[in-house]
Structures are given as C-alpha cells and as structure tokens.
Scaffold this motif. Structure first.
Motif, PDB file in Angstrom:
ATOM      1  N   THR A   6       0.846  -1.186   0.000  1.00  0.00           N
ATOM      2  CA  THR A   6       0.000   0.000   0.000  1.00  0.00           C
ATOM      3  C   THR A   6       0.887   1.243   0.000  1.00  0.00           C
ATOM      4  OG1 THR A   6      -0.235   0.349   2.400  1.00  0.00           O
ATOM      5  CG2 THR A   6      -1.703  -1.269   1.369  1.00  0.00           C
ATOM      6  N   ILE A   7       0.427   2.258  -0.709  1.00  0.00           N
ATOM      7  CA  ILE A   7       1.203   3.499  -0.829  1.00  0.00           C
ATOM      8  C   ILE A   7       0.330   4.708  -0.529  1.00  0.00           C
ATOM      9  CG2 ILE A   7       2.493   4.996  -2.394  1.00  0.00           C
ATOM     10  CD1 ILE A   7       3.492   2.557  -3.843  1.00  0.00           C
ATOM     11  N   GLY A   8       0.639   5.394   0.561  1.00  0.00           N
ATOM     12  CA  GLY A   8       0.075   6.709   0.825  1.00  0.00           C
ATOM     13  C   GLY A   8       1.025   7.720   0.190  1.00  0.00           C
ATOM     14  N   ARG A   9       0.537   8.882  -0.171  1.00  0.00           N
ATOM     15  CA  ARG A   9       1.438   9.805  -0.878  1.00  0.00           C
ATOM     16  C   ARG A   9       0.996  11.243  -0.775  1.00  0.00           C
ATOM     17  NH1 ARG A   9      -3.522   8.972  -2.275  1.00  0.00           N
ATOM     18  NH2 ARG A   9      -4.128   9.209  -4.443  1.00  0.00           N
ATOM     19  N   GLN A  10       1.985  12.125  -0.722  1.00  0.00           N
ATOM     20  CA  GLN A  10       1.721  13.549  -0.875  1.00  0.00           C
ATOM     21  C   GLN A  10       1.474  13.818  -2.354  1.00  0.00           C
ATOM     22  OE1 GLN A  10       5.125  15.631   0.716  1.00  0.00           O
ATOM     23  NE2 GLN A  10       4.261  15.732   2.769  1.00  0.00           N
ATOM     24  N   PHE A  11       0.659  14.803  -2.647  1.00  0.00           N
ATOM     25  CA  PHE A  11       0.382  15.172  -4.030  1.00  0.00           C
ATOM     26  C   PHE A  11       1.653  15.739  -4.668  1.00  0.00           C
ATOM     27  CE2 PHE A  11      -1.528  17.962  -7.336  1.00  0.00           C
ATOM     28  CZ  PHE A  11      -2.252  16.987  -8.020  1.00  0.00           C
ATOM     29  N   GLY A  12       2.039  15.174  -5.795  1.00  0.00           N
ATOM     30  CA  GLY A  12       3.238  15.626  -6.488  1.00  0.00           C
ATOM     31  C   GLY A  12       4.500  14.884  -6.097  1.00  0.00           C
ATOM     32  N   SER A  13       4.390  13.936  -5.171  1.00  0.00           N
ATOM     33  CA  SER A  13       5.581  13.205  -4.705  1.00  0.00           C
ATOM     34  C   SER A  13       5.974  12.061  -5.632  1.00  0.00           C
ATOM     35  CB  SER A  13       5.335  12.637  -3.302  1.00  0.00           C
ATOM     36  OG  SER A  13       4.330  11.631  -3.348  1.00  0.00           O
ATOM     37  N   THR A 133      10.580  20.040  -5.401  1.00  0.00           N
ATOM     38  CA  THR A 133      10.510  18.863  -6.276  1.00  0.00           C
ATOM     39  C   THR A 133       9.070  18.592  -6.693  1.00  0.00           C
ATOM     40  OG1 THR A 133      12.446  17.865  -5.212  1.00  0.00           O
ATOM     41  CG2 THR A 133      10.997  16.389  -6.438  1.00  0.00           C
ATOM     42  N   LYS A 134       8.147  18.686  -5.735  1.00  0.00           N
ATOM     43  CA  LYS A 134       6.742  18.420  -6.035  1.00  0.00           C
ATOM     44  C   LYS A 134       6.185  19.464  -7.014  1.00  0.00           C
ATOM     45  CE  LYS A 134       5.531  18.223  -1.652  1.00  0.00           C
ATOM     46  NZ  LYS A 134       4.700  18.084  -0.427  1.00  0.00           N
ATOM     47  N   ILE A 135       6.511  20.719  -6.795  1.00  0.00           N
ATOM     48  CA  ILE A 135       6.006  21.778  -7.668  1.00  0.00           C
ATOM     49  C   ILE A 135       6.520  21.591  -9.092  1.00  0.00           C
ATOM     50  CG2 ILE A 135       6.187  24.251  -8.176  1.00  0.00           C
ATOM     51  CD1 ILE A 135       6.015  24.737  -5.138  1.00  0.00           C
ATOM     52  N   GLN A 136       7.799  21.285  -9.243  1.00  0.00           N
ATOM     53  CA  GLN A 136       8.368  21.089 -10.575  1.00  0.00           C
ATOM     54  C   GLN A 136       7.747  19.895 -11.282  1.00  0.00           C
ATOM     55  OE1 GLN A 136      10.184  23.344 -12.120  1.00  0.00           O
ATOM     56  NE2 GLN A 136      10.001  24.534 -10.211  1.00  0.00           N
ATOM     57  N   ARG A 137       7.464  18.849 -10.530  1.00  0.00           N
ATOM     58  CA  ARG A 137       6.828  17.675 -11.131  1.00  0.00           C
ATOM     59  C   ARG A 137       5.415  18.024 -11.607  1.00  0.00           C
ATOM     60  NH1 ARG A 137       7.824  13.932  -7.456  1.00  0.00           N
ATOM     61  NH2 ARG A 137       9.557  13.028  -8.624  1.00  0.00           N
ATOM     62  N   ASN A 146       1.230  27.260 -13.485  1.00  0.00           N
ATOM     63  CA  ASN A 146       2.494  27.898 -13.131  1.00  0.00           C
ATOM     64  C   ASN A 146       2.854  27.450 -11.711  1.00  0.00           C
ATOM     65  OD1 ASN A 146       0.946  29.445 -11.309  1.00  0.00           O
ATOM     66  ND2 ASN A 146       0.685  31.117 -12.793  1.00  0.00           N
ATOM     67  N   GLU A 147       3.970  27.896 -11.212  1.00  0.00           N
ATOM     68  CA  GLU A 147       4.431  27.418  -9.908  1.00  0.00           C
ATOM     69  C   GLU A 147       3.473  27.797  -8.788  1.00  0.00           C
ATOM     70  OE1 GLU A 147       8.470  28.274  -8.999  1.00  0.00           O
ATOM     71  OE2 GLU A 147       9.270  27.285 -10.790  1.00  0.00           O
ATOM     72  N   SER A 148       2.907  28.977  -8.864  1.00  0.00           N
ATOM     73  CA  SER A 148       1.983  29.432  -7.826  1.00  0.00           C
ATOM     74  C   SER A 148       0.723  28.568  -7.786  1.00  0.00           C
ATOM     75  CB  SER A 148       1.601  30.897  -8.074  1.00  0.00           C
ATOM     76  OG  SER A 148       0.668  31.331  -7.116  1.00  0.00           O
ATOM     77  N   LYS A 149       0.164  28.297  -8.967  1.00  0.00           N
ATOM     78  CA  LYS A 149      -1.038  27.465  -9.033  1.00  0.00           C
ATOM     79  C   LYS A 149      -0.735  26.022  -8.623  1.00  0.00           C
ATOM     80  CE  LYS A 149      -3.616  30.096 -12.510  1.00  0.00           C
ATOM     81  NZ  LYS A 149      -4.202  30.092 -13.883  1.00  0.00           N
ATOM     82  N   ALA A 150       0.457  25.568  -8.984  1.00  0.00           N
ATOM     83  CA  ALA A 150       0.857  24.205  -8.608  1.00  0.00           C
ATOM     84  C   ALA A 150       0.957  24.077  -7.091  1.00  0.00           C
ATOM     85  CB  ALA A 150       2.197  23.849  -9.254  1.00  0.00           C
ATOM     86  N   ARG A 151       1.495  25.105  -6.460  1.00  0.00           N
ATOM     87  CA  ARG A 151       1.618  25.097  -4.996  1.00  0.00           C
ATOM     88  C   ARG A 151       0.225  25.092  -4.351  1.00  0.00           C
ATOM     89  NH1 ARG A 151       4.786  28.790  -4.653  1.00  0.00           N
ATOM     90  NH2 ARG A 151       6.739  27.795  -4.018  1.00  0.00           N
ATOM     91  N   ASP A 152      -0.668  25.913  -4.875  1.00  0.00           N
ATOM     92  CA  ASP A 152      -2.034  25.963  -4.342  1.00  0.00           C
ATOM     93  C   ASP A 152      -2.736  24.616  -4.498  1.00  0.00           C
ATOM     94  OD1 ASP A 152      -1.685  28.602  -3.671  1.00  0.00           O
ATOM     95  OD2 ASP A 152      -2.744  29.404  -5.422  1.00  0.00           O
ATOM     96  N   MET A 153      -2.589  23.995  -5.668  1.00  0.00           N
ATOM     97  CA  MET A 153      -3.205  22.694  -5.911  1.00  0.00           C
ATOM     98  C   MET A 153      -2.639  21.636  -4.969  1.00  0.00           C
ATOM     99  SD  MET A 153      -3.126  20.274  -9.342  1.00  0.00           S
ATOM    100  CE  MET A 153      -4.275  21.240 -10.316  1.00  0.00           C
TER     101      MET A 153
END
Length: 209
Positions: A6-13, A133-137, A146-153
């Motif tokens: 089983t894998i739990g995960r942060q979004f973008g990880s 790393t998560k934002i760039q992915r 963009n980076e700001s929207k990615a961070r918010d998401m």
C-alpha cells in the motif's frame, strides 16, 4: 511474490508512478483509479458517484457510527440513511479487502493501509518529497499550471487527503508511526525510490519464508 503493497502519498511526490513501477517490476496489478471501478462494480454504485466523492472528507457523521454500521453490512436501514460519502468509503473499503485477498498487488491511497492493517503479508509505505521537487513535477505534468497554481493545488489536495485519512482511519496521515516506511522521493528520485522499495520487499519476503 506474496506481498500486498500500500502506498500513501503527498500530491506531487510521485507516489502513483512509484506504485506503477513497483507493480511492473513484480508483475502484479496496481490499483489507483482502477480501485474506483472495482468498488463501483462490487457495490453496484454508479462509478461517477464514487469518483465524485473519492478521497474527500466529510464531517456529517462520526467515524464510530460509520464503522458500527459497516459491521452490520449494506442492507441496514442505517446504511441506507448514510451520506453518500460514507457509502463510497465503505464500498472502497470492501473493494480493497477483496482485491488484497486475491493476491499480491499495489494499492495507492484511499486508506488502504488502514483497511488491511490486520493482514500479515502487507507492507505500508508513505511517499513524500520536498516542496520544490513536487512543484516542478506538477508543472511538468500539467502544462497549464504555473508554480503558484501548482503550490495551491498541492496544498489543497494534501489537505483533502489528510482530512479523509484522519477522519476514516484511527491513524494520522503522513506520520511515521502510521506506516511501515516513510520515504522522501526527492532524495533518490522516482527510480531510486522504486529500487529501494523493491529491496525492502524482497528482504521482507525472504524473512517471511
């Protein structure tokens, strides 16, 4: 190979990608969105409804009431009166247990580690990564971000997952003592993390023999 992962995960990880690569390596199935189709098929619920309420928390019922009702099955009047979100959770909960009984597989998210906490042949992982790393992915995966929207998401999705997990399980999302292993995918990258987990699983299986 006899282990359910089983894998739990942060979004973008990269948790889902790691799960898919592990499944490919071991020649087993990976269930992420596929779990929703299985839950819909087994429960008779509309798949669209399950997708709408997937990994979304609710505050309308107490956790204990949900699990008390679950122990009586789907045909009780109490179950019929439940909010849809609770019915969806229980459908997924049952699907996870059924899938795990069928043999080794990878299950991503949806409190799978909690649903299978009493199974001996399981290893539970949580994948996280540093913010950059998560934002760039995410920016690479979703070109319109963009980076700001990615961070918010990223913040929004992780809050949803945390609330869902903490509400329906008796553990805390992302906390080390909720899992067997917590791994930072930023350190070794996706392939390096897959290689490390593969080694852990192989050592675990050898120990169990």
């Amino acid at each position: 190979m006899n282990t359910v992962i089983t894998i739990g995960r942060q979004f973008g990880s990269g948790g889902r990608e790691i799960g898919e690569k592990l499944a490919e390596h071991f020649g087993i199935k990976c269930y992420d969105k596929e779990l929703l189709s299985r839950a819909a098929k087994d429960s008779g619920f509309c798949e669209e409804m399950i997708k709408t309420h997937d990994e979304r928390p609710t505050n309308s019922f107490l956790y204990n009431l949900v699990m008390d009702t679950y122990s009586f099955g789907y045909n009780t009047s109490t179950f019929m009166d439940m909010p849809i979100s609770h019915k969806v959770f229980l459908a997924q909960f049952d699907a996870i247990k059924s899938i795990a009984k069928e043999g080794p597989c990878v299950l991503v998210g949806r409190c799978a580690d909690y649903a299978l906490h009493d199974m001996k042949n399981c290893l539970h992982f949580f994948i996280y990564a540093d913010e950059e790393t998560k934002i760039q992915r995410l920016v690479k995966k979703y070109p319109d971000l963009n980076e700001s929207k990615a961070r918010d998401m990223m913040i929004k999705k992780d809050k949803q997952r945390q609330s869902y997990y903490n509400y329906y399980s008796s553990k805390k999302w992302g906390r080390a003592d909720s899992y067997d292993f917590c791994l930072n995918s930023s350190v070794l990258g996706i392939d390096g993390t897959v290689k490390l987990i593969t080694q852990i699983i192989e050592d675990f299986e050898q120990k169990e023999q």
